[in-house]
Design an enzyme around this catalytic site. Structure first.
Site, PDB file in Angstrom:
ATOM      1  N   CYS A  56      18.735 -25.780  -8.507  1.00 11.24           N
ATOM      2  CA  CYS A  56      17.743 -25.595  -7.449  1.00 11.24           C
ATOM      3  C   CYS A  56      16.378 -26.155  -7.844  1.00 11.24           C
ATOM      4  CB  CYS A  56      17.627 -24.114  -7.097  1.00 11.24           C
ATOM      5  SG  CYS A  56      17.303 -23.027  -8.505  1.00 11.24           S
ATOM      6  N   HIS A  93      10.793 -20.985  -5.659  1.00 15.59           N
ATOM      7  CA  HIS A  93      10.302 -21.507  -6.929  1.00 15.59           C
ATOM      8  C   HIS A  93       9.129 -22.449  -6.693  1.00 15.59           C
ATOM      9  CE1 HIS A  93      13.601 -19.563  -8.717  1.00 15.59           C
ATOM     10  NE2 HIS A  93      14.422 -20.569  -8.918  1.00 15.59           N
TER      11      HIS A  93
END
Length: 424
Positions: A207, A323
Site C-alpha cells: 500500500c 498513510h
C-alpha cells in the site's frame, strides 16, 4: 508525567482534543471484524474497521466523476463476468465489493468463498444476496476473475492452481506472495497496466508503494526520476485490528491515569503519544522489510534498473487510517514547479491539495475514504539540484489495496486479458 506539570487550562485543551481522537478511533475500532468467512485477510490492514459504519467511506467524501469516475456501462458491459472474492470479511475484501458496486464493474454473478464455519451465510450486496460458498480451487476456477484478499500463505497454496490452464480464472492477489516473482506482473494500473496482457496472475503492490508512486509517476514522465528518498507516516490500522485496539486502549489507559506509559504487545514500543521508526523486520542492510518493499516495488513497477537508488524510512504514528509520505524526488532534467503542478492536476487518481495560504494540504483526515491520493506542499528542494519535495496522503485500504485491484481488473477487461469464458 510531564502533563501533570502543565497548567489546568492547557491540560483541559489537551484532554479534550485527545478525547476527540479516542472517539474517532473507538468508532473505527467498533466495526465488525470477525472472521465471518474464515480466512485471514490480506496484509496487516485487512482486519481493520467496519465497511460502512466507520470513517472508511464517509458519504460526503465519495469520489466524484472528476476523480475516479465509474466506467460507463458501454465501456465494460460487453461481457459480464463471474467474479469471486476470497477473504471478503476483511476491510480489503469489503472495500473490493464496494469498489465493484460503485464503479459499475460488469458483474454477472458475485461469488464469495469461505470456510466450513461461514459457508451458507448470506451477504447483502448491490448484486443481490450472496450465499457464502465453501472454498475450493475447482469452484474458484469457475469464475472469470478471483480477487484474493487473504494472507500470503493462502495465496501461495492456491493462487497458481486457480489460474492454471486456459480454463482457469484470472487471479488478482492482494498479498505479498508473488510481488517479486519473475514473470508475475506487479501492477499500479495507471503506470503499467499493459504488463497484464496475456497474464492470469497479477500481484497488487504494498500500500505504501502504490500511494507514493501515484504522485511520483507523473513527475517521472516529465523530468525523468534519478533518485528517490521517502519517509512514511503509517497509521495504526496498518497493523490490523489488534494494532487499533492497542492504540485505543493504550490512549485510554494513559489519559485516565491508569498508566504513565501504555502497554505494547503488537507494536515494538507503546504507540500512544509516540512514533516508532520500525515497521516489519530489520534487514542486514539496516533497513526494515517495509522500507525495502518501497525500493524493490518501485523498481519493478516503474521498469527501473535493479540498482536504481530508492531509500525509505517507515514510521508508525498514532493515527487511525490513511498513510502519509514525505518524498524527495531527484530528476535528470531541471525541474519546474508550475509544470509539476500541472502534471499532478491532470494525473488520473491524483488530487492536488496545495493551497498553503488557506492551510490546505494533504492530511489523513481528508484522505480517508477517498479514491484519489492527495498531493501537496510541492516545492523545489533546496538541498539537491533538480529535485522536488512534496507530501502525499492516501487511503491504504482503497488506493493501496482494493481500488487498485479493481482498476487492474478493469484494465484487463479493456486490453482483452480478462473476458467471460465461453459457455460450453
Amino acid at each position: 508525567r510531564s502533563s501533570r506539570k502543565c497548567n489546568s487550562s492547557f491540560f483541559s485543551i489537551s484532554v479534550t482534543s485527545t478525547m476527540k481522537f479516542i472517539s474517532a478511533a473507538a468508532l473505527l475500532a467498533a466495526g465488525s471484524l470477525a472472521t465471518t468467512y474464515g480466512f485471514t485477510p490480506s496484509s496487516s490492514v485487512s482486519s481493520f474497521t467496519s465497511h460502512r459504519q466507520s470513517l472508511a467511506r464517509p458519504s460526503a467524501r465519495l469520489p466524484t466523476h472528476s476523480q475516479h469516475a465509474s466506467r460507463s456501462a458501454t465501456t465494460l458491459s460487453m461481457s459480464a463476468l463471474k467474479v469471486g472474492i476470497v477473504g471478503a470479511t476483511g476491510a480489503v475484501g469489503k472495500e473490493i465489493v464496494g469498489c465493484l458496486e460503485k464503479r459499475d464493474f460488469p458483474v454477472d454473478a458475485l461469488r464469495i468463498f469461505g470456510s466450513e464455519r461461514s459457508a451458507g451465510k448470506e451477504v447483502d450486496t448491490k448484486f443481490g444476496k450472496v450465499t457464502v460458498e465453501l472454498f475450493s480451487e475447482d469452484s474458484a476456477r469457475e469464475c472469470d476473475v478471483v480477487f484474493l484478499a487473504v494472507d500470503g500463505d493462502f495465496s501461495l497454496a492456491h493462487a497458481e492452481n486457480i489460474c492454471a490452464g486456459d480454463d482457469g480464472a484470472v487471479v488478482i492477489d492482494n498479498s505479498s506472495a508473488f510481488r517479486y516473482k519473475e514473470g508475475i506482473p506487479l501492477v499500479v494500473p495507471e503506470i503499467n497496466a499493459e504488463v497484464t496482457k496475456g497474464k492470469k496472475l497479477i500481484a497488487n503492490p504494498n500500500c505504501t508503494t502504490a500511494i507514493g508512486l501515484m504522485a511520483v509517476w507523473p513527475l517521472h514522465k516529465l523530468f525523468g526520476l534519478s533518485k528517490m528518498i521517502m519517509s512514511t507516516y503509517q497509521a495504526a490500522s496498518g497493523a490490523g485490528q489488534p494494532g487499533m485496539d492497542e492504540l485505543t486502549e493504550g490512549t485510554r489507559a494513559v489519559l485516565s491515569g491508569e498508566r504513565d506509559v501504555a502497554e505494547n504487545k503488537i507494536f515494538a514500543h507503546p504507540l500512544p503519544f509516540n512514533v516508532i521508526p520500525h515497521i516489519d523486520k530489520f534487514q542486514e542492510n539496516g533497513y526494515t522489510k517495509e522500507e525495502m518493499k518501497v525500493t524493490w516495488e518501485t523498481r519493478k513497477i516503474c521498469g527501473l534498473a535493479d540498482d536504481f537508488p530508492v531509500s525509505c524510512t517507515a514510521v508508525r504514528i498514532p493515527t487511525a487510517r490513511a498513510h502519509s509520505e514525505s518524498i524527495v524526488a531527484l530528476f535528470e532534467k531541471p525541474v519546474d514547479v508550475a509544470a509539476a503542478r500541472k502534471a499532478l492536476e491532470e494525473a488520473t487518481g491524483v488530487k492536488l491539495v496545495d493551497d498553503v495560504d488557506n492551510m490546505k494540504y494533504p492530511m489523513p483526515l481528508t484522505a480517508t475514504g477517498q479514491y484519489d491520493i492527495e498531493v501537496g506542499r510541492l516545492r523545489e528542494n533546496i538541498a539537491f539540484d533538480n529535485a522536488l519535495e512534496f507530501f502525499v496522503c492516501g487511503d491504504q485500504l482503497l488506493r493501496g489495496a482494493a481500488l487498485n485491484a479493481v482498476i487492474v481488473a478493469e484494465a484487463m477487461v479493456e486490453n482483452g486479458a480478462l473476458k467471460a469464458k465461453a459457455v460450453a
